[in-house]
Design a protein around this motif. Structure first.
Motif, short mmCIF file in Angstrom:
data_model
loop_
_atom_site.label_atom_id
_atom_site.label_comp_id
_atom_site.label_asym_id
_atom_site.label_seq_id
_atom_site.Cartn_x
_atom_site.Cartn_y
_atom_site.Cartn_z
N ALA A 1 71.62 6.48 -28.72
CA ALA A 1 72.64 7.52 -28.84
C ALA A 1 72.83 8.26 -27.53
O ALA A 1 72.14 9.24 -27.24
CB ALA A 1 72.26 8.50 -29.96
N PRO A 2 73.79 7.82 -26.70
CA PRO A 2 74.04 8.51 -25.43
C PRO A 2 74.93 9.74 -25.61
O PRO A 2 75.72 9.83 -26.55
CB PRO A 2 74.76 7.45 -24.59
CG PRO A 2 74.76 6.19 -25.39
CD PRO A 2 74.58 6.60 -26.81
N THR B 1 74.56 0.84 -30.41
CA THR B 1 74.99 2.03 -29.69
C THR B 1 75.61 3.01 -30.67
O THR B 1 76.60 2.72 -31.34
CB THR B 1 76.03 1.68 -28.61
OG1 THR B 1 75.43 0.80 -27.65
CG2 THR B 1 76.50 2.94 -27.89
N ASP B 2 75.01 4.17 -30.77
CA ASP B 2 75.54 5.26 -31.57
C ASP B 2 76.13 6.26 -30.59
O ASP B 2 76.76 5.88 -29.60
CB ASP B 2 74.43 5.87 -32.43
CG ASP B 2 74.97 6.73 -33.55
OD1 ASP B 2 75.55 6.18 -34.50
OD2 ASP B 2 74.81 7.96 -33.48
N SER B 3 75.90 7.53 -30.78
CA SER B 3 76.40 8.58 -29.89
C SER B 3 75.77 9.89 -30.33
O SER B 3 75.40 10.06 -31.50
CB SER B 3 77.93 8.68 -29.98
OG SER B 3 78.40 9.84 -29.31
N LEU B 4 75.68 10.84 -29.40
CA LEU B 4 75.27 12.18 -29.80
C LEU B 4 76.32 12.80 -30.72
O LEU B 4 76.03 13.76 -31.45
CB LEU B 4 75.04 13.06 -28.57
CG LEU B 4 73.84 12.66 -27.70
CD1 LEU B 4 73.66 13.64 -26.56
CD2 LEU B 4 72.56 12.56 -28.53
N ALA B 5 77.53 12.24 -30.71
CA ALA B 5 78.55 12.66 -31.67
C ALA B 5 78.21 12.22 -33.08
O ALA B 5 78.86 12.64 -34.04
CB ALA B 5 79.92 12.11 -31.27
N ARG C 1 74.28 5.61 -38.03
CA ARG C 1 72.91 6.10 -38.19
C ARG C 1 72.38 5.81 -39.59
O ARG C 1 71.24 5.37 -39.77
CB ARG C 1 72.84 7.60 -37.92
CG ARG C 1 72.91 7.98 -36.45
CD ARG C 1 72.85 9.49 -36.28
NE ARG C 1 71.63 10.04 -36.84
CZ ARG C 1 71.52 11.26 -37.37
NH1 ARG C 1 72.58 12.04 -37.45
NH2 ARG C 1 70.37 11.68 -37.83
N ALA C 2 73.22 6.04 -40.61
CA ALA C 2 72.80 5.78 -41.98
C ALA C 2 72.54 4.29 -42.21
O ALA C 2 71.54 3.91 -42.84
CB ALA C 2 73.87 6.28 -42.95
N ILE D 1 60.82 2.03 -31.70
CA ILE D 1 61.55 3.23 -31.28
C ILE D 1 62.85 3.25 -32.06
O ILE D 1 63.79 2.53 -31.74
CB ILE D 1 61.80 3.21 -29.76
CG1 ILE D 1 60.47 3.18 -29.00
CG2 ILE D 1 62.63 4.44 -29.34
CD1 ILE D 1 60.62 3.03 -27.50
N ASN D 2 62.90 4.06 -33.09
CA ASN D 2 64.03 3.99 -34.03
C ASN D 2 65.26 4.73 -33.56
O ASN D 2 66.38 4.35 -33.89
CB ASN D 2 63.60 4.50 -35.39
CG ASN D 2 62.43 3.74 -35.96
OD1 ASN D 2 61.42 4.33 -36.31
ND2 ASN D 2 62.54 2.43 -36.03
N GLU D 3 65.08 5.82 -32.80
CA GLU D 3 66.22 6.58 -32.28
C GLU D 3 65.92 6.95 -30.83
O GLU D 3 64.86 7.48 -30.53
CB GLU D 3 66.48 7.84 -33.10
CG GLU D 3 66.89 7.55 -34.53
CD GLU D 3 67.36 8.78 -35.27
OE1 GLU D 3 67.77 9.76 -34.61
OE2 GLU D 3 67.32 8.77 -36.51
N PHE D 4 66.87 6.64 -29.95
CA PHE D 4 66.71 6.93 -28.52
C PHE D 4 67.92 7.74 -28.09
O PHE D 4 68.99 7.20 -27.89
CB PHE D 4 66.63 5.61 -27.74
CG PHE D 4 66.00 5.74 -26.38
CD1 PHE D 4 66.53 6.57 -25.42
CD2 PHE D 4 64.86 5.01 -26.05
CE1 PHE D 4 65.97 6.69 -24.17
CE2 PHE D 4 64.28 5.12 -24.80
CZ PHE D 4 64.83 5.96 -23.87
N ASN D 5 67.75 9.06 -27.99
CA ASN D 5 68.82 9.94 -27.53
C ASN D 5 68.72 10.12 -26.02
O ASN D 5 67.64 10.42 -25.51
CB ASN D 5 68.74 11.30 -28.21
CG ASN D 5 68.97 11.22 -29.70
OD1 ASN D 5 69.36 10.18 -30.23
ND2 ASN D 5 68.73 12.31 -30.40
#
Length: 245
Positions: A181-182, A137-141, A160-161, A234-238
């Motif tokens: 990334a929610p 879990t990342d974030s749009l931040a 992300r890095a 699917i590497n990034e899911f915003n």
């Protein structure tokens, strides 16, 4: 697209996105091994799940040995680990001028080292299996910095890095990676904000009609990603509320 009989380890599973993901995965036929720091909350989640679909124990993601133990529980109980979902995180919002070094360190320990501990604990097993999927879990931040969340955003940029580095390193080992990334999600994350007024303002915004996602919205996205065929990465899911900028 199916998660039937996949074994998934989930951290930060006592509430919010983690809890919703555990419930969604088991409802769709997966076996889930989950953990968080609050035993009573974990017990409550377990009581809602189908018999034979889960195992759980307390885990503090800042302690590598505890994360390693959770991953090993999955192997002992179900014989494999198809996916790890690093979901634990905190967000004590406040301006840098407050100089809250303790909160900064906690964010680094949970949001960054917690992710690294999960990766380190599961990679040997996935290497032995010859496949795997690591989600975080990342974030749009982690894509745009806002006032009062500089350190939080910094941890999410770091995630992300780390995940991109992991993707590039582990392609040869057939290990997939996904950053989830929610945007705004109505969870208990506000409870880690030290200023009560700031926390309440955030909750008030979340409670406005359609201004936030539900944890189940993110859980469905995570389940979809885990259920894709091995050939799909699917590497990034915003994912954000439709009206969020």
């Amino acid at each position: 697209m199916s998660v039937q009989d996949k074994v998934v380890v989930v951290t930060g599973a006592s509430s919010g996105i983690g809890e919703a993901t555990v419930k969604e995965l088991t409802a769709q036929g997966a076996k889930v091994v989950f953990g968080a720091r609050r035993q009573e909350k974990l017990d409550s989640v377990a009581q809602t799940l189908p018999e034979g679909t889960y195992a759980y124990q307390t885990v503090d993601v800042t302690d590598f040995s505890q994360v390693e133990s959770l991953v090993q529980l999955a192997v002992d109980k179900f014989g494999k680990v198809d996916a790890l979902y690093n979901n634990a995180g905190i967000m004590p919002m406040e301006p840098l001028s407050n100089g809250n070094r303790k909160a900064w360190q906690q964010m680094l320990d949970v949001n960054v080292m917690g992710v690294l501990n999960g990766i380190s604990a599961v990679l040997p097993i996935m290497h032995q299996q010859g496949y795997g999927h690591i989600l975080t879990t990342d974030s749009l931040a982690g894509y745009r910095v806002y006032p009062n969340v500089a350190v939080y955003s910094g941890t999410k940029y770091a995630v992300r890095a780390i995940m991109e580095g992991l993707r590039r390193e582990e392609i040869k080992n057939n290990i997939r990676t996904t950053v989830v990334a929610p945007g705004m999600v109505n969870t208990e994350l506000y409870k880690s904000i030290p200023d009560e007024t700031t926390a309440q303002n955030l909750v008030d915004t979340w409670n406005e009609s359609d201004h936030s996602l539900l944890p189940s919205d993110v859980a469905q996205a995570v389940t979809y990603v885990i259920g894709t065929p091995q050939r799909v990465s699917i590497n990034e899911f915003n994912i954000r509320p439709t009206i969020e900028f």
